[in-house]
Design an enzyme around this catalytic site. Structure first.
Site, mmCIF file in Angstrom:
data_model
loop_
_atom_site.group_PDB
_atom_site.id
_atom_site.type_symbol
_atom_site.label_atom_id
_atom_site.label_comp_id
_atom_site.label_asym_id
_atom_site.label_seq_id
_atom_site.Cartn_x
_atom_site.Cartn_y
_atom_site.Cartn_z
ATOM 1 N N ASP A 70 0.819 -1.340 0.063
ATOM 2 C CA ASP A 70 -0.053 -0.129 0.033
ATOM 3 C C ASP A 70 0.840 1.265 -0.009
ATOM 4 O O ASP A 70 0.551 2.278 -0.746
ATOM 5 C CB ASP A 70 -0.676 -0.002 1.287
ATOM 6 N N ASN A 143 -4.707 8.711 2.263
ATOM 7 C CA ASN A 143 -5.011 8.157 3.490
ATOM 8 C C ASN A 143 -5.372 9.049 4.654
ATOM 9 O O ASN A 143 -6.321 9.158 5.146
ATOM 10 C CB ASN A 143 -3.955 7.179 3.998
ATOM 11 N N ASP A 173 -1.066 13.329 22.013
ATOM 12 C CA ASP A 173 0.150 13.313 21.152
ATOM 13 C C ASP A 173 0.202 13.682 19.811
ATOM 14 O O ASP A 173 1.143 13.853 19.047
ATOM 15 C CB ASP A 173 0.521 11.776 21.100
ATOM 16 N N SER A 187 -5.474 5.733 11.245
ATOM 17 C CA SER A 187 -6.600 5.842 12.337
ATOM 18 C C SER A 187 -7.299 4.833 12.864
ATOM 19 O O SER A 187 -7.751 4.813 14.079
ATOM 20 C CB SER A 187 -7.830 6.646 11.373
ATOM 21 N N LEU A 188 -7.419 3.623 12.371
ATOM 22 C CA LEU A 188 -7.979 2.238 12.871
ATOM 23 C C LEU A 188 -7.234 1.754 14.020
ATOM 24 O O LEU A 188 -7.612 1.331 14.878
ATOM 25 C CB LEU A 188 -7.938 1.305 11.844
ATOM 26 N N SER A 189 -5.835 1.981 13.989
ATOM 27 C CA SER A 189 -4.869 1.662 15.009
ATOM 28 C C SER A 189 -4.915 2.396 16.171
ATOM 29 O O SER A 189 -4.513 2.081 17.307
ATOM 30 C CB SER A 189 -3.384 1.609 14.366
#
Length: 288
Positions: A70, A143, A173, A187-189
């Site tokens: 990706d 992204n 942070d 974002s998902l992480s």
């Protein structure tokens, strides 16, 4: 054809792609730094064109093949920009949400393109505007936009305004503004939701917020988000996908939808929800 590296992991895919294109009598253009890596190891039966910049391919090619993961596909944005050139990602990396065509599917992919048996996913981009023109004409991302602390263990404060109205001051942070495409990435992480590609939304996700009741929020991609940052140290890090720059607290940032979209090739056997199930291993019992 665009690629960044040539090794045992992608050698077979490169050979297969070039062979299938030549068999279909398709004219081939190869990214020049990538051609320098492969020319001594792969025999080309026909002459190929070379390119190294956007101006060499805009209005001159029909499809751009990205060979890698990706991250490699994201780098092709600097070449296609707003031209609308469709991108097909061949996955020789690991996860591959965007580069979804495997080596075993290359022949099927070429045949699908030749017979018009495919569709295009038009993906929204996020655009960053700053007073100092921070990223020049590459101020967009597929992204996410990310603002992060730098050279400090202390949190930073990010003041955010939605369409000119105060939204929140994030003590964290950092902060991510993700497109639907990027909702399965950084974002998902950080706890953000998965958003389907055509939802016309952005996801604003704080990174390790001080207040645990501050959660990700979904906004319309028609909204304009303005950000101001401050902290104990003067320098902060801003990134658009894999590109990053340093800023200081004097720089005001405006994040909004880019004026153009990027076209990703989707084959007939590919669907977003299928990709989610496979990549995130939904419904698979791992207890044994």
């Amino acid at each position: 054809i665009y690629g960044k590296k040539f090794d045992k992991l992608n050698e077979n895919a490169v050979v297969e792609l070039i062979s299938r294109l030549e068999q279909a009598s398709i004219e081939i253009a190869i990214y020049e730094p990538f051609y320098d890596l492969i020319k001594a190891k792969i025999k080309l039966s026909k002459e190929v064109s070379l390119f190294s910049a956007s101006r060499h391919i805009v209005n001159k090619i029909d499809f751009l093949f990205s060979l890698g993961g990706d991250g490699t596909l994201l780098e092709t944005l600097a070449l296609v920009k707003g031209s609308g050139i469709p991108i097909l990602g061949i996955n020789t990396g690991r996860l591959g949400f965007l580069s979804s065509v495997s080596e075993s599917e290359i022949a099927y992919a070429i045949d699908s393109l030749c017979t018009d048996n495919y569709s295009l996913d038009s993906r929204t981009l996020v655009k960053l505007t700053t007073s100092n023109n921070l990223f020049g004409d590459l101020n967009f991302a597929l992204n996410e936009f990310t603002l992060l602390k730098k050279d400090t263990s202390s949190m930073i404060t990010i003041h955010s305004y939605l369409n000119g109205l105060f939204l929140n001051s994030y003590w964290a942070d950092g902060l991510i503004v993700s497109t639907p495409t990027g909702s399965t990435a950084y974002s998902l992480s950080c706890g953000g939701p998965i958003v389907v590609p055509d939802s016309e939304n952005f996801v604003v996700t704080p990174i390790a917020p001080h207040n645990l009741n501050v959660r990700p929020i979904i906004i319309s991609d028609k909204d304009i988000l303005t950000l101001k940052v401050e902290g104990r140290h003067k320098n902060f890090l801003v990134s658009l996908d894999s590109h990053s720059e340093n800023i200081d607290s004097s720089i005001e940032m405006t994040v909004q939808r880019a004026p153009f979209k990027v076209n990703l090739v989707r084959l007939q056997n590919q669907h977003f929800h299928d990709t989610l199930r496979k990549k995130l291993m939904w419904g698979i019992d791992r207890r044994n």
